[in-house]
Design an enzyme around this catalytic site. Structure first.
Site, PDB file in Angstrom:
ATOM      1  N   ARG A   1      13.221  54.975  36.040  1.00 17.17           N
ATOM      2  CA  ARG A   1      13.298  55.521  37.194  1.00 17.17           C
ATOM      3  C   ARG A   1      14.445  55.058  37.544  1.00 17.17           C
ATOM      4  NH1 ARG A   1       9.099  53.733  38.963  1.00 17.17           N
ATOM      5  NH2 ARG A   1       8.435  52.458  37.343  1.00 17.17           N
TER       6      ARG A   1
ATOM      7  N   TYR B   1      15.750  61.745  33.263  1.00 16.18           N
ATOM      8  CA  TYR B   1      15.271  60.819  32.568  1.00 16.18           C
ATOM      9  C   TYR B   1      13.543  61.174  33.672  1.00 16.18           C
ATOM     10  CZ  TYR B   1      12.414  56.854  30.199  1.00 16.18           C
ATOM     11  OH  TYR B   1      11.953  55.758  30.100  1.00 16.18           O
TER      12      TYR B   1
ATOM     13  N   LYS C   1       5.638  62.021  37.902  1.00 11.23           N
ATOM     14  CA  LYS C   1       5.332  60.968  38.967  1.00 11.23           C
ATOM     15  C   LYS C   1       5.379  61.678  40.661  1.00 11.23           C
ATOM     16  CE  LYS C   1       4.790  57.801  36.788  1.00 11.23           C
ATOM     17  NZ  LYS C   1       3.520  56.458  36.637  1.00 11.23           N
TER      18      LYS C   1
ATOM     19  N   HIS D   1      -1.934  56.083  40.666  1.00 11.34           N
ATOM     20  CA  HIS D   1      -1.855  55.422  39.299  1.00 11.34           C
ATOM     21  C   HIS D   1      -2.967  54.762  38.189  1.00 11.34           C
ATOM     22  CE1 HIS D   1       2.697  53.052  37.912  1.00 11.34           C
ATOM     23  NE2 HIS D   1       1.619  54.358  36.793  1.00 11.34           N
TER      24      HIS D   1
ATOM     25  N   SER E   1       3.564  50.148  36.043  1.00 11.58           N
ATOM     26  CA  SER E   1       3.925  50.633  34.548  1.00 11.58           C
ATOM     27  C   SER E   1       4.178  49.777  33.872  1.00 11.58           C
ATOM     28  CB  SER E   1       5.789  51.289  34.544  1.00 11.58           C
ATOM     29  OG  SER E   1       5.343  52.324  36.297  1.00 11.58           O
TER      30      SER E   1
ATOM     31  N   CYS F   1       2.439  47.462  31.501  1.00  9.47           N
ATOM     32  CA  CYS F   1       1.772  46.428  31.397  1.00  9.47           C
ATOM     33  C   CYS F   1       0.173  47.185  31.133  1.00  9.47           C
ATOM     34  CB  CYS F   1       0.953  46.424  33.088  1.00  9.47           C
ATOM     35  SG  CYS F   1       2.281  45.536  34.567  1.00  9.47           S
ATOM     36  N   GLY F   2       0.216  48.054  30.134  1.00 12.09           N
ATOM     37  CA  GLY F   2      -1.115  48.092  29.628  1.00 12.09           C
ATOM     38  C   GLY F   2      -2.158  49.446  29.943  1.00 12.09           C
ATOM     39  N   LYS F   3      -1.588  49.540  30.591  1.00 17.74           N
ATOM     40  CA  LYS F   3      -2.598  50.930  31.149  1.00 17.74           C
ATOM     41  C   LYS F   3      -2.420  51.936  29.531  1.00 17.74           C
ATOM     42  CE  LYS F   3      -0.759  53.166  34.193  1.00 17.74           C
ATOM     43  NZ  LYS F   3       0.175  52.987  34.690  1.00 17.74           N
ATOM     44  N   THR F   4      -1.712  52.881  29.071  1.00 20.17           N
ATOM     45  CA  THR F   4      -1.823  53.713  28.170  1.00 20.17           C
ATOM     46  C   THR F   4      -2.742  52.367  26.625  1.00 20.17           C
ATOM     47  OG1 THR F   4       0.580  54.538  28.409  1.00 20.17           O
ATOM     48  CG2 THR F   4      -0.434  54.445  25.945  1.00 20.17           C
ATOM     49  N   ASN F   5      -2.349  51.488  26.319  1.00 17.08           N
ATOM     50  CA  ASN F   5      -3.283  50.208  25.309  1.00 17.08           C
ATOM     51  C   ASN F   5      -4.472  50.691  25.795  1.00 17.08           C
ATOM     52  OD1 ASN F   5      -0.524  49.941  24.214  1.00 17.08           O
ATOM     53  ND2 ASN F   5      -0.777  48.108  24.723  1.00 17.08           N
TER      54      ASN F   5
ATOM     55  N   ASP G   1      -1.971  57.629  32.428  1.00 19.48           N
ATOM     56  CA  ASP G   1      -1.581  57.576  33.755  1.00 19.48           C
ATOM     57  C   ASP G   1      -1.831  57.523  35.088  1.00 19.48           C
ATOM     58  OD1 ASP G   1       1.088  55.553  34.656  1.00 19.48           O
ATOM     59  OD2 ASP G   1       2.024  58.159  34.895  1.00 19.48           O
TER      60      ASP G   1
ATOM     61  N   ASN H   1      12.659  50.240  27.776  1.00 14.77           N
ATOM     62  CA  ASN H   1      11.636  51.585  28.715  1.00 14.77           C
ATOM     63  C   ASN H   1      11.633  52.233  27.750  1.00 14.77           C
ATOM     64  OD1 ASN H   1      10.405  52.500  30.971  1.00 14.77           O
ATOM     65  ND2 ASN H   1      12.205  53.910  31.880  1.00 14.77           N
TER      66      ASN H   1
ATOM     67  N   ARG I   1      10.558  55.326  25.628  1.00 14.54           N
ATOM     68  CA  ARG I   1       9.457  56.572  25.908  1.00 14.54           C
ATOM     69  C   ARG I   1       8.990  56.513  24.169  1.00 14.54           C
ATOM     70  NH1 ARG I   1       7.075  55.224  30.865  1.00 14.54           N
ATOM     71  NH2 ARG I   1       8.350  54.003  31.641  1.00 14.54           N
TER      72      ARG I   1
ATOM     73  N   GLY J   1      -7.749  45.019  21.934  1.00 14.33           N
ATOM     74  CA  GLY J   1      -8.811  45.379  22.222  1.00 14.33           C
ATOM     75  C   GLY J   1      -9.932  44.385  22.933  1.00 14.33           C
ATOM     76  N   GLU J   2      -8.951  42.948  22.539  1.00 16.44           N
ATOM     77  CA  GLU J   2     -10.541  41.747  23.611  1.00 16.44           C
ATOM     78  C   GLU J   2     -10.546  42.496  24.431  1.00 16.44           C
ATOM     79  OE1 GLU J   2     -11.650  40.423  20.937  1.00 16.44           O
ATOM     80  OE2 GLU J   2     -10.165  39.683  19.700  1.00 16.44           O
TER      81      GLU J   2
HETATM   82  C1  PEP Z   1       8.146  57.324  34.219  1.00 11.27           C
HETATM   83  O1  PEP Z   1       9.497  56.231  34.920  1.00 11.27           O
HETATM   84  O2  PEP Z   1       9.716  57.690  33.962  1.00 11.27           O
HETATM   85  C2  PEP Z   1       7.480  57.378  34.128  1.00 11.27           C
HETATM   86  C3  PEP Z   1       7.072  58.474  33.351  1.00 11.27           C
HETATM   87  O3  PEP Z   1       6.578  56.096  34.735  1.00 11.27           O
HETATM   88  P1  PEP Z   1       5.974  55.117  34.482  1.00 11.27           P
HETATM   89  O4  PEP Z   1       7.026  53.887  34.717  1.00 11.27           O
HETATM   90  O5  PEP Z   1       5.283  54.703  35.461  1.00 11.27           O
HETATM   91  O6  PEP Z   1       5.459  54.638  33.219  1.00 11.27           O
HETATM   92 MN    MN Z   2       3.254  55.093  35.231  1.00  9.30          MN
HETATM   93 NA    NA Z   3      10.042  54.239  33.619  1.00  6.56          NA
END
Ligand code: PEP
Ligand code: MN
Ligand code: NA
Length: 600
Positions: free
Chosen positions: A73, A212, A221, A241, A263, A265-269, A288, A378, A380, A508-509
């Protein structure tokens, strides 16, 4: 051509598609139907040209390698074009809407020449919602069209649901690389000039020059957060977010938690974590974005407007996020800027020991001796939410789920304890408004610099951030009873020891922290009241079976007066940026905190 025989009778949509076609001058128009056949056709075309590389080790999966200058981004090229500059506030780039429209119209003129223009009707959130949140993205990128297949509900069903007159957010996207007759296309066309522009007063998005992720998949976003937050301000809800997870205790009690983290920082985890403590279960609703609205029961409910995950690849593996690995293992996944193994699989940093040879994200030979990482930091994976093995069945419920707790978190080496509970809603808003984090590779620019990232929304608030804080305060007042509001917690998985080690094992902890959160919700968890809020006593956190020294645990939980003495001036200058527009209750929170800390 798609204009003479369009699959809709929606007049405003048809008029807009006609206007854009006239301006951008594409070779042809394709209305996307969202069918598996369309996915097959577009991915096959992209493979034939070389933009996508098949990943044979995973079914129906592909790798895209972007232009090395189009990898994240671009916050400095992101604009909020409200009529009144004050409405964009001090944290956004503002440009007058007329001026921006004129500038970008000039850029769009003929910008799709030699290309196909795809019309992508999509819906953020369930099509069964009382008011489905429609959008239409016009794009000249087939990569965007196939990514939208994964990330959104899109195609014929959406167009049909829109009927002849539904409102929709206009999303215009061009990579900005017209082709002269006979000119060979680039593998990843884009333009050095980039604009990611939002017209909140018209609920419109214009994007130019980048292919991108967050710059080009405009439902994400741009719509679900920036335009969405403005809609929420005007209509009484919140676009955030946040991940959404469903937590079940050993006793079978169910809780829903949302978490706002910057972004990478582990949201998906966290969204799909496997608890290490026995008897606990986590299911995922989103990783997200969350839309928060009051339900008829007076509680705040959260729903995920997306239909896929666009996760950061490096660091993801079977130890850190097994459920993400299982999700992509099922295939139907688009990878961007990761490395390819000799046996046709993907690889990235953090996946254990590296193979002896790879093709890196720039398409070059790579060995463990190479100087650069094999995958872009970055890079993905873009994968359907339905493939997640721990997906909660409520993910598609238009009402969402009632929230019990909101977590705010950042990446901080110092100062911020592992977990702190807010005293009440306004204190929670204060915590969110002062959230800070070290920057990551998710946006272009320097990595590792501490910046304020309020509610993890700094790059995504579509209006004046002070008004946004005010809106959070108002949302609290709108509750029929304070008891029905979620409890707010501030977490930091990333605190470090003096010698630079992470103090807390994370992943996981983190279920141990969720357990303490639940105990606090139940009114049983033990805590000490510190100047910054309620923190666990070392004994109240379940660390059974955890290989962690007592002093590290204490250090992770510590409220250090010296560190806070350094932090407060940073908060003061952050708040000062908003002048009179900052809600006075936030200044009062800061004053009270200073008093508790014995600071002048
Ligand atoms: C991106 O940057 O393309 C995105 C979808 O978001 P983020 O940076 O929050 O992972
Ligand atoms: Mn995000
Ligand atoms: Na990004």
């Amino acid at each position: 051509m798609g204009l003479t025989d369009p699959p809709t009778r929606h007049h405003r949509l048809l008029a807009w598609v006609g206007e854009v076609a006239e301006l951008t001058d594409p070779d042809q128009i394709v209305w996307c139907d969202g069918s598996p056949g369309e996915w097959e056709r577009l991915t096959a075309e992209l493979v034939a040209f070389g933009t996508l590389v098949p990943v044979p080790a995973k079914p129906d999966s592909f790798l895209a390698r972007t232009d090395p200058n189009d990898v994240a981004r671009v916050e400095e090229r992101t604009f909020i074009c409200s009529a009144d500059p004050e409405d964009a506030g001090p944290t956004n780039n503002w440009t007058a809407p007329d001026y921006m429209r004129e500038t970008m119209t000039g850029l769009y003129r003929g910008s799709m020449r030699g290309r196909t223009m795809y019309v992508v009707p999509f819906c953020m959130g369930s099509l069964d919602a009382e008011k489905p949140m429609f959008g239409v993205e016009i794009t000249d990128s087939a990569y965007v069209a196939v990514s939208m297949h994964i990330m959104t509900r899109m195609g014929t069903s959406v167009l049909d649901a829109m009927g002849k007159n539904a409102d929709f957010v206009k999303c215009l996207h061009s990579v900005g690389a017209p082709l002269a007759p006979g000119e060979t296309d680039a593998l990843w066309p884009c333009n050095e000039t980039k604009y990611i522009s939002h017209f909140p007063d018209d609920r419109e998005i214009w994007s130019f020059g980048s292919g991108y992720g967050g710059n080009s998949l405009l439902g994400k976003k741009c719509y679900a957060l920036r335009i969405g937050s403005t809609m929420g301000r005007d209509e009484g809800w919140l676009a955030e977010h946040m991940l959404i997870l469903r937590l079940t205790s050993p006793e079978g009690k169910v809780y829903h938690v949302t978490g706002a983290f910057p972004s990478a920082c582990g949201k998906t985890n966290l969204a799909m974590l496997e608890p290490t403590i026995p008897g606990w279960k986590v299911e995922t609703l989103g990783d997200d974005i969350a839309w928060l609205r009051y339900g008829e029961d007076g509680r705040l409910w959260a729903s995920n407007p997306e239909y896929g995950f666009f996760g950061v690849a490096p660091g993801t593996d079977y130890r850190t996020n097994p459920n993400a690995m299982r999700t992509i293992e099922k295939g139907h996944t688009l990878f961007t800027n990761v490395a390819l193994t000799d046996d046709g699989d993907i690889w990235w940093e953090g996946m254990g020991e590296s193979p002896e040879h790879l093709i890196d994200w720039k398409g070059r030979d790579w060995t463990p001796n190479s100087e650069e990482p094999s995958s872009h930091p970055n890079s993905r994976f873009c994968t359907p939410i339905k493939q997640c093995p721990v997906l909660a069945e409520q993910y598609d419920d238009p009402r969402g789920v009632p929230i019990d707790a909101i977590l705010f978190g950042g990446r901080r080496a110092t100062t911020i304890p592992l977990v702190t509970q807010a005293r009440d809603w306004v204190h929670g808003v204060y915590m969110g408004a002062t959230l800070s984090s070290e920057t990551t590779a998710a946006a272009t620019g320097k990595v590792g610099v501490v910046r304020r990232d309020p509610m993890a929304m700094l790059p995504f608030i579509g209006y004046n951030a002070a008004d946004y804080f005010g809106h959070w305060i108002e949302m609290g007042k709108a509750a029929t009873s304070e008891d029905l509001l979620p409890e707010v917690f501030y977490v930091n998985w990333f605190r470090r020891s003096e010698d630079g080690r992470f103090l807390w094992p994370g992943f996981g902890e983190n279920s141990r922290v969720l357990k303490w959160v639940v105990e606090r919700l139940e009114g049983r968890g033990e805590a000490v009241e510190t100047p910054i809020g309620y923190c666990p006593t070392p004994e109240s956190l379940d660390v059974e079976g955890l290989d962690m020294g007592e002093s590290d645990l204490k250090a992770a939980l510590q409220v250090d007066p010296e560190e806070w003495a350094e932090e407060i001036p940073l908060v003061e200058s952050w708040f000062a940026r908003f002048g009179d527009r900052l809600p006075t209750v936030l200044w009062s929170e800061l004053d009270a905190l200073k008093q508790r800390l014995d600071l002048p």
